[in-house]
Design an enzyme around this catalytic site. Structure first.
Site, PDB file in Angstrom:
ATOM      1  N   CYS A  64       0.662  -1.345  -0.040  1.00 58.16           N
ATOM      2  CA  CYS A  64      -0.190  -0.139   0.461  1.00 58.16           C
ATOM      3  C   CYS A  64       0.935   1.317   0.010  1.00 58.16           C
ATOM      4  O   CYS A  64       2.218   1.639   0.811  1.00 58.16           O
ATOM      5  CB  CYS A  64      -0.953   0.057   0.817  1.00 58.16           C
ATOM      6  SG  CYS A  64      -1.816   1.554   1.118  1.00 58.16           S
ATOM      7  N   CYS A 141      -6.348  -1.752   7.759  1.00 56.77           N
ATOM      8  CA  CYS A 141      -5.644  -0.849   7.649  1.00 56.77           C
ATOM      9  C   CYS A 141      -5.668   0.070   8.645  1.00 56.77           C
ATOM     10  O   CYS A 141      -6.406   0.106  10.079  1.00 56.77           O
ATOM     11  CB  CYS A 141      -5.910   0.072   6.686  1.00 56.77           C
ATOM     12  SG  CYS A 141      -5.845   1.740   7.272  1.00 56.77           S
ATOM     13  N   GLN A 241     -10.002  18.494  10.486  1.00 61.21           N
ATOM     14  CA  GLN A 241      -8.856  18.832  11.037  1.00 61.21           C
ATOM     15  C   GLN A 241      -8.691  16.737  10.971  1.00 61.21           C
ATOM     16  O   GLN A 241      -9.826  15.957  11.172  1.00 61.21           O
ATOM     17  CB  GLN A 241      -8.308  18.940  12.011  1.00 61.21           C
ATOM     18  CG  GLN A 241      -8.635  20.766  12.196  1.00 61.21           C
ATOM     19  CD  GLN A 241      -6.997  20.290  11.767  1.00 61.21           C
ATOM     20  OE1 GLN A 241      -6.612  19.820  11.352  1.00 61.21           O
ATOM     21  NE2 GLN A 241      -7.074  22.300  11.495  1.00 61.21           N
ATOM     22  N   GLU A 287     -13.711  33.167   6.138  1.00 57.62           N
ATOM     23  CA  GLU A 287     -13.633  31.615   5.038  1.00 57.62           C
ATOM     24  C   GLU A 287     -14.078  32.749   3.893  1.00 57.62           C
ATOM     25  O   GLU A 287     -15.266  32.728   3.522  1.00 57.62           O
ATOM     26  CB  GLU A 287     -14.263  30.557   5.982  1.00 57.62           C
ATOM     27  CG  GLU A 287     -14.480  29.941   5.244  1.00 57.62           C
ATOM     28  CD  GLU A 287     -13.323  29.057   4.818  1.00 57.62           C
ATOM     29  OE1 GLU A 287     -12.227  29.026   5.983  1.00 57.62           O
ATOM     30  OE2 GLU A 287     -13.729  28.556   3.518  1.00 57.62           O
ATOM     31  N   CYS A 361      -0.295  23.915   7.751  1.00 54.30           N
ATOM     32  CA  CYS A 361       0.126  22.365   7.093  1.00 54.30           C
ATOM     33  C   CYS A 361       1.267  22.612   6.408  1.00 54.30           C
ATOM     34  O   CYS A 361       1.666  21.504   5.467  1.00 54.30           O
ATOM     35  CB  CYS A 361      -0.743  22.419   6.755  1.00 54.30           C
ATOM     36  SG  CYS A 361      -1.668  23.452   4.776  1.00 54.30           S
TER      37      CYS A 361
HETATM   38  C1  LIG Z   1      -6.624  24.325   6.579  1.00 56.75           C
HETATM   39  S1  LIG Z   1      -7.698  24.814   6.428  1.00 56.75           S
HETATM   40  C2  LIG Z   1      -7.851  25.207   8.332  1.00 56.75           C
HETATM   41  C3  LIG Z   1     -10.108  25.814   8.517  1.00 56.75           C
HETATM   42  C4  LIG Z   1     -10.129  25.887   9.677  1.00 56.75           C
HETATM   43  N1  LIG Z   1      -9.555  26.932  10.701  1.00 56.75           N
HETATM   44  C5  LIG Z   1     -10.017  24.206  10.619  1.00 56.75           C
HETATM   45  O1  LIG Z   1      -9.213  24.187  11.265  1.00 56.75           O
HETATM   46  O2  LIG Z   1     -10.724  22.937  10.657  1.00 56.75           O
HETATM   47  C6  LIG Z   1      -7.649  26.733   5.687  1.00 56.75           C
HETATM   48  C7  LIG Z   1      -9.287  27.232   5.570  1.00 56.75           C
HETATM   49  O3  LIG Z   1      -8.780  28.210   3.798  1.00 56.75           O
HETATM   50  C8  LIG Z   1      -9.693  28.459   3.566  1.00 56.75           C
HETATM   51  N2  LIG Z   1      -9.511  29.147   2.442  1.00 56.75           N
HETATM   52  C9  LIG Z   1      -8.909  28.588   1.250  1.00 56.75           C
HETATM   53  N3  LIG Z   1      -8.355  29.892   0.309  1.00 56.75           N
HETATM   54  C10 LIG Z   1      -8.907  30.847   1.370  1.00 56.75           C
HETATM   55  C11 LIG Z   1      -8.849  32.139   0.432  1.00 56.75           C
HETATM   56  N4  LIG Z   1      -8.196  32.695  -0.195  1.00 56.75           N
HETATM   57  N5  LIG Z   1      -9.418  32.731   1.547  1.00 56.75           N
HETATM   58  C12 LIG Z   1     -10.577  32.618   2.881  1.00 56.75           C
HETATM   59  N6  LIG Z   1     -10.266  31.353   2.888  1.00 56.75           N
HETATM   60  C13 LIG Z   1      -9.607  30.465   2.543  1.00 56.75           C
HETATM   61  C14 LIG Z   1     -10.505  26.303   2.889  1.00 56.75           C
HETATM   62  O4  LIG Z   1     -11.466  26.690   2.982  1.00 56.75           O
HETATM   63  C15 LIG Z   1     -10.321  26.124   4.363  1.00 56.75           C
HETATM   64  O5  LIG Z   1     -11.712  26.229   5.034  1.00 56.75           O
END
Ligand SMILES: C[S@@+](CC[C@H](N)C(=O)[O-])C[C@H]1O[C@@H](n2cnc3c(N)ncnc32)[C@H](O)[C@@H]1O
Length: 408
Positions: A64, A141, A241, A287, A361
């Protein structure tokens, strides 16, 4: 066959010998043999194993491609991940203290996207083999929560009813508090007969929700996730997450990093951090995804005892929050996608914001943004590396930034 000495691990988790020559699933100090194709070794044989080598927990590991680092001892992997962050910071001359890494346990991934195929004999579900589109069955898994594997009979049915013999479906399965939330892409086009047959599967497998492309086929129970005191029903396939453990550790780090009467959660998703923060502060949540913002808002409205949350859809790459808009904010939380938050960080640098929790990340874009923040007077007080993608080379972190006495 040529022989090579593995000197170090690359950022994708592959061993690297002089050349460079890459050999998957090898460790520093190991002597290996293999057939060289360009800069890669295939048919790798370990001639002298490292002391850091351990037996893989999962019986599927050999074939895998879902995991990359099950053959390495856990302290070594923890150190490897922290070093990835350290080397990204070193590239910008940034120094800071690290809190002890937190690693999610085996069998804790609460969401996985399985590759599902209709075959001559029936159906096949699993993960792809390494760098291949071959699907490897993974009934045992060790990465995902056992409940996800119980979706096996469902995936067999999905393939037989909705899979075409040519294509492969991707079936995203998420454990919610009330059952499985299943989101399928790449199957047959929906028509009345298929919709009817799929509705039958919702009942047969007692699914919380089944979504086919953009169409919700059935919802026996809204598949909510708990964020602090709030319950949110994320849109199908929306960001979450990867483990409950990862969510808890990141939330605790964010709560530890910032405080005050009012704050802003930038890249808020469905409110993973917004709702726990709203237990003690008023929050503006921003967001870009409208459906996620609507889910967050609805979760906040149904929760009891939370302070005011204003959830607004806004593209923070094109329209970052401006320095003036930080005027009444005691703190900000920043959790951007892998690209980081260049435009937003440039505005924070110009603002009078004093407290920032940055969840990332991608250590490379994090370090780039950290450099700008430090240039604007912030100190990087600590970093907490969180390994919620155990056995992969992926790294996550939370960090606390602060500066004092800015004029608002
Ligand atoms: C790493 S995730 C984190 C979400 C949240 N903080 C969590 O922990 O569940 C990044 C977020 O950024 C949003 N995102 C991506 N591009 C964006 C943009 N240009 N402006 C605002 N939000 C955006 C995505 O939809 C996603 O929900």
């Amino acid at each position: 066959m040529d022989e090579f000495l593995i000197e170090r691990l690359g950022h994708q988790g592959d061993g690297i010998a002089a050349g460079p020559v890459y050999a998957a699933r090898t460790l520093p100090g190991e002597r290996v043999q293999g057939i060289r194709n360009g800069d890669r070794l295939s048919d790798v044989k370990i001639v002298e194993p490292s002391d850091l080598r351990v037996a893989a927990l999962c019986k599927h590991y050999k074939s895998c491609g879902g995991c990359q680092l099950q053959h390495a001892a856990e302290p070594f992997v923890a150190d490897f991940k922290q070093r990835i962050v350290q080397s990204a910071l070193d590239a910008h001359g940034i120094k800071t203290g690290f809190r002890a890494i937190k690693t999610s346990p085996p069998q804790s991934r609460r969401r996985a996207t399985f590759a599902v195929r209709r075959t001559k004999k029936g159906a096949l579900w699993g993960f792809h083999a390494r760098a291949s589109d071959t699907v490897i069955a993974v009934p045992e898994c060790q990465l995902v929560v056992p409940e996800l594997l119980q979706a096996g009979p469902l995936m067999d049915d999905l393939a037989l009813i909705g899979g075409s013999r040519k294509g492969e479906m991707s079936v995203n399965v998420t454990l919610s508090e009330v059952g499985l939330d299943v989101y399928v892409q790449g199957g047959k086009l929906l028509d009345n007969a298929l919709t009817l047959a799929l509705s039958g599967l919702v009942e047969k497998h007692r699914l919380a929700r089944l979504t086919w492309d953009d169409e919700v086929i059935g919802m026996r129970n809204p598949p909510h996730q708990k964020f602090g005191a709030g319950k949110v029903v994320p849109p199908p396939g929306a960001f979450l997450q990867a483990t409950q453990h990862g969510q808890d550790v990141l939330t605790a780090a964010v709560m530890d990093a910032v405080s005050g009467a009012r704050g802003v959660d930038l890249f808020a998703g469905c409110g993973t951090f917004t709702l726990p923060l709203a237990e003690r502060s008023e929050i503006l949540a921003l967001e870009s995804d409208k459906a996620m913002i609507a889910a967050l808002d609805s979760g906040w409205r149904k929760a009891k005892g939370l302070k005011k949350v204003q959830a607004v859809a806004r593209d923070l790459f094109r329209r970052p929050l401006m320095p003036d808009e930080f005027k009444h904010m005691d703190f900000a939380v920043l959790d951007p996608p892998r690209a980081g938050a260049e435009a937003q960080v440039a505005e924070i640098a110009q603002s009078a914001l004093e407290q920032l929790a940055y969840v990332s990340c991608n250590p490379v874009t994090f370090a780039r943004d950290a450099k700008v923040l430090i240039g604007a007077g912030f100190t990087l007080d600590w970093i907490q590396v969180v390994d919620q993608f155990r056995w992969s080379a992926h790294v996550e972190l939370a960090a606390k930034f602060g500066r004092t006495h800015m004029q608002r």
